[in-house]
Design a protein around this motif. Structure first.
Motif, PDB file in Angstrom:
ATOM      1  N   LEU A 175       0.770  -1.209   0.041  1.00 60.05           N
ATOM      2  CA  LEU A 175      -0.027   0.052   0.005  1.00 60.05           C
ATOM      3  C   LEU A 175       0.798   1.162  -0.141  1.00 60.05           C
ATOM      4  CD1 LEU A 175      -2.823  -0.988   2.500  1.00 60.05           C
ATOM      5  CD2 LEU A 175      -2.864  -0.688  -0.043  1.00 60.05           C
ATOM      6  N   ASN A 176       2.056   1.124   0.710  1.00 61.25           N
ATOM      7  CA  ASN A 176       2.802   2.345   0.579  1.00 61.25           C
ATOM      8  C   ASN A 176       3.573   2.644  -0.702  1.00 61.25           C
ATOM      9  OD1 ASN A 176       2.564   2.799   3.163  1.00 61.25           O
ATOM     10  ND2 ASN A 176       3.794   1.072   3.945  1.00 61.25           N
ATOM     11  N   ILE A 177       3.410   1.692  -1.656  1.00 60.07           N
ATOM     12  CA  ILE A 177       4.230   2.001  -3.120  1.00 60.07           C
ATOM     13  C   ILE A 177       2.895   2.292  -4.265  1.00 60.07           C
ATOM     14  CG2 ILE A 177       5.588   0.837  -4.842  1.00 60.07           C
ATOM     15  CD1 ILE A 177       6.738  -0.800  -2.566  1.00 60.07           C
ATOM     16  N   PRO A 178       2.772   3.408  -4.506  1.00 60.70           N
ATOM     17  CA  PRO A 178       1.510   3.757  -5.311  1.00 60.70           C
ATOM     18  C   PRO A 178       1.316   2.739  -6.593  1.00 60.70           C
ATOM     19  CG  PRO A 178       2.538   5.638  -4.721  1.00 60.70           C
ATOM     20  CD  PRO A 178       3.491   4.607  -4.244  1.00 60.70           C
ATOM     21  N   GLU A 179       2.447   2.389  -6.952  1.00 56.84           N
ATOM     22  CA  GLU A 179       2.225   1.475  -8.490  1.00 56.84           C
ATOM     23  C   GLU A 179       1.917   0.272  -8.131  1.00 56.84           C
ATOM     24  OE1 GLU A 179       6.640   2.172  -7.934  1.00 56.84           O
ATOM     25  OE2 GLU A 179       4.847   3.428  -7.707  1.00 56.84           O
ATOM     26  N   LEU A 180       2.170  -0.330  -6.862  1.00 56.33           N
ATOM     27  CA  LEU A 180       2.132  -1.700  -6.569  1.00 56.33           C
ATOM     28  C   LEU A 180       0.900  -1.937  -5.578  1.00 56.33           C
ATOM     29  CD1 LEU A 180       5.704  -2.704  -6.007  1.00 56.33           C
ATOM     30  CD2 LEU A 180       4.079  -3.066  -8.197  1.00 56.33           C
ATOM     31  N   ALA A 181       0.362  -0.547  -5.080  1.00 57.42           N
ATOM     32  CA  ALA A 181      -0.902  -0.850  -4.175  1.00 57.42           C
ATOM     33  C   ALA A 181      -2.018  -1.697  -4.380  1.00 57.42           C
ATOM     34  CB  ALA A 181      -1.636   0.702  -3.788  1.00 57.42           C
ATOM     35  N   TRP A 182      -2.023  -1.999  -5.756  1.00 56.51           N
ATOM     36  CA  TRP A 182      -3.191  -3.056  -6.177  1.00 56.51           C
ATOM     37  C   TRP A 182      -2.909  -4.349  -5.568  1.00 56.51           C
ATOM     38  CZ3 TRP A 182      -1.859  -7.103  -9.534  1.00 56.51           C
ATOM     39  CH2 TRP A 182      -0.494  -7.116 -10.078  1.00 56.51           C
ATOM     40  N   LEU A 183      -1.663  -4.794  -5.320  1.00 63.08           N
ATOM     41  CA  LEU A 183      -1.417  -5.977  -4.775  1.00 63.08           C
ATOM     42  C   LEU A 183      -1.950  -6.351  -3.305  1.00 63.08           C
ATOM     43  CD1 LEU A 183       2.277  -6.088  -5.711  1.00 63.08           C
ATOM     44  CD2 LEU A 183       0.422  -7.791  -6.461  1.00 63.08           C
ATOM     45  N   ALA A 184      -2.271  -5.145  -2.539  1.00 62.55           N
ATOM     46  CA  ALA A 184      -2.774  -5.235  -1.343  1.00 62.55           C
ATOM     47  C   ALA A 184      -4.333  -5.972  -1.372  1.00 62.55           C
ATOM     48  CB  ALA A 184      -3.049  -3.900  -0.659  1.00 62.55           C
ATOM     49  N   ASP A 185      -5.027  -6.021  -2.480  1.00 63.79           N
ATOM     50  CA  ASP A 185      -6.191  -6.743  -2.803  1.00 63.79           C
ATOM     51  C   ASP A 185      -6.025  -7.473  -3.731  1.00 63.79           C
ATOM     52  OD1 ASP A 185      -7.546  -4.801  -1.049  1.00 63.79           O
ATOM     53  OD2 ASP A 185      -7.450  -3.236  -2.378  1.00 63.79           O
ATOM     54  N   SER A 186      -5.066  -8.001  -4.219  1.00 64.76           N
ATOM     55  CA  SER A 186      -4.996  -8.881  -5.214  1.00 64.76           C
ATOM     56  C   SER A 186      -5.471 -10.229  -4.919  1.00 64.76           C
ATOM     57  CB  SER A 186      -3.489  -9.037  -6.008  1.00 64.76           C
ATOM     58  OG  SER A 186      -2.711  -9.300  -4.877  1.00 64.76           O
ATOM     59  N   SER A 187      -5.735 -11.507  -5.767  1.00 66.06           N
ATOM     60  CA  SER A 187      -5.931 -12.769  -5.173  1.00 66.06           C
ATOM     61  C   SER A 187      -4.963 -13.489  -4.319  1.00 66.06           C
ATOM     62  CB  SER A 187      -6.332 -13.471  -6.340  1.00 66.06           C
ATOM     63  OG  SER A 187      -5.476 -13.677  -7.207  1.00 66.06           O
ATOM     64  N   LEU A 188      -5.294 -14.174  -3.531  1.00 68.99           N
ATOM     65  CA  LEU A 188      -4.279 -14.962  -2.573  1.00 68.99           C
ATOM     66  C   LEU A 188      -4.329 -16.329  -3.023  1.00 68.99           C
ATOM     67  CD1 LEU A 188      -5.637 -13.488   0.867  1.00 68.99           C
ATOM     68  CD2 LEU A 188      -3.582 -12.683  -0.562  1.00 68.99           C
ATOM     69  N   LEU A 189      -3.189 -17.042  -2.445  1.00 67.26           N
ATOM     70  CA  LEU A 189      -3.463 -18.657  -2.886  1.00 67.26           C
ATOM     71  C   LEU A 189      -4.538 -18.987  -2.023  1.00 67.26           C
ATOM     72  CD1 LEU A 189       0.471 -19.470  -1.780  1.00 67.26           C
ATOM     73  CD2 LEU A 189      -0.710 -19.462  -4.206  1.00 67.26           C
ATOM     74  N   SER A 190      -5.082 -19.935  -2.878  1.00 63.69           N
ATOM     75  CA  SER A 190      -6.447 -20.579  -2.370  1.00 63.69           C
ATOM     76  C   SER A 190      -6.126 -21.777  -1.729  1.00 63.69           C
ATOM     77  CB  SER A 190      -7.289 -20.921  -3.625  1.00 63.69           C
ATOM     78  OG  SER A 190      -6.654 -21.989  -4.070  1.00 63.69           O
ATOM     79  N   ILE A 191      -7.368 -22.284  -0.821  1.00 62.63           N
ATOM     80  CA  ILE A 191      -6.978 -23.479  -0.031  1.00 62.63           C
ATOM     81  C   ILE A 191      -6.581 -24.652  -0.810  1.00 62.63           C
ATOM     82  CG2 ILE A 191      -8.178 -25.200   1.273  1.00 62.63           C
ATOM     83  CD1 ILE A 191      -9.981 -23.039   2.298  1.00 62.63           C
ATOM     84  N   ASP A 192      -7.088 -24.806  -2.115  1.00 59.09           N
ATOM     85  CA  ASP A 192      -6.606 -25.716  -2.969  1.00 59.09           C
ATOM     86  C   ASP A 192      -5.115 -25.489  -3.456  1.00 59.09           C
ATOM     87  OD1 ASP A 192      -9.061 -26.994  -3.043  1.00 59.09           O
ATOM     88  OD2 ASP A 192      -9.588 -26.047  -4.771  1.00 59.09           O
TER      89      ASP A 192
END
Length: 174
Positions: A28-45
């Protein structure tokens, strides 16, 4: 903080998902990478598959609570680091370093020739951190096929190609 490191177990999965989400908040502290804070995570599978088909290690505190984790897979004679995350509230305490040192030692003991990974060029807790452990940035012309494919996949997922690099640590030189 000194942690015990052990293999990931299926009972760890819920906590590992929390750790990955927590770790992503640092972007979140890096404007061009802030989208990663809400990106998909590794799923249970995804976790189940990695536990059964790859190498998974988790750092735990004295209460047996996971503080960080690392997944890696064999690529030829290399051990490729797929994912490394440390709980956001526990970062900068040496947990990631301990996980990496453990995996480097594991690779050495199990006759891997290199440990490899892909990371961000200009994020301070990425490339410079790995360099402090002896990893070297690879030129694009020197990438083995699997690293070329990993970076191409990262670009397909939305990463800027110039922001990414591959790194290698030669185990035989340790």
């Amino acid at each position: 903080m000194t942690c015990l490191i052990r293999r990931v177990q299926t009972s760890d999965i819920a906590r590992l998902i929390e750790i990955e989400k927590s770790a992503a908040q640092a972007f979140l502290n890096i404007p061009e990478l802030a989208w990663l804070a809400d990106s998909s995570l590794l799923s249970i599978d995804d976790h189940m598959r990695l536990i059964s088909q790859a190498y998974g290690f988790v750092s735990i505190n004295p209460e047996n609570n996971a503080t960080g984790f690392l997944y890696a897979e064999k690529q030829n004679q290399d051990l490729y680091i797929i994912e490394l995350d440390v709980d956001g509230t526990l970062q900068k305490q040496g947990i990631g370093r301990q996980l990496l040192e453990y995996v480097i030692d594991y690779a050495h003991k199990h006759d891997f020739s290199k440990v490899t990974l892909t990371t961000f060029n200009d994020v301070v807790w990425n490339r410079p951190f790995y360099e402090s452990l002896g990893f070297q940035k690879l030129d694009d012309d020197d990438l083995p096929d699997y690293l070329q494919k990993k970076i191409a996949h990262e670009v397909q997922c939305g990463f800027n190609r110039k922001s990414r690099c591959a790194m290698r640590l030669d185990i035989l030189s340790i």
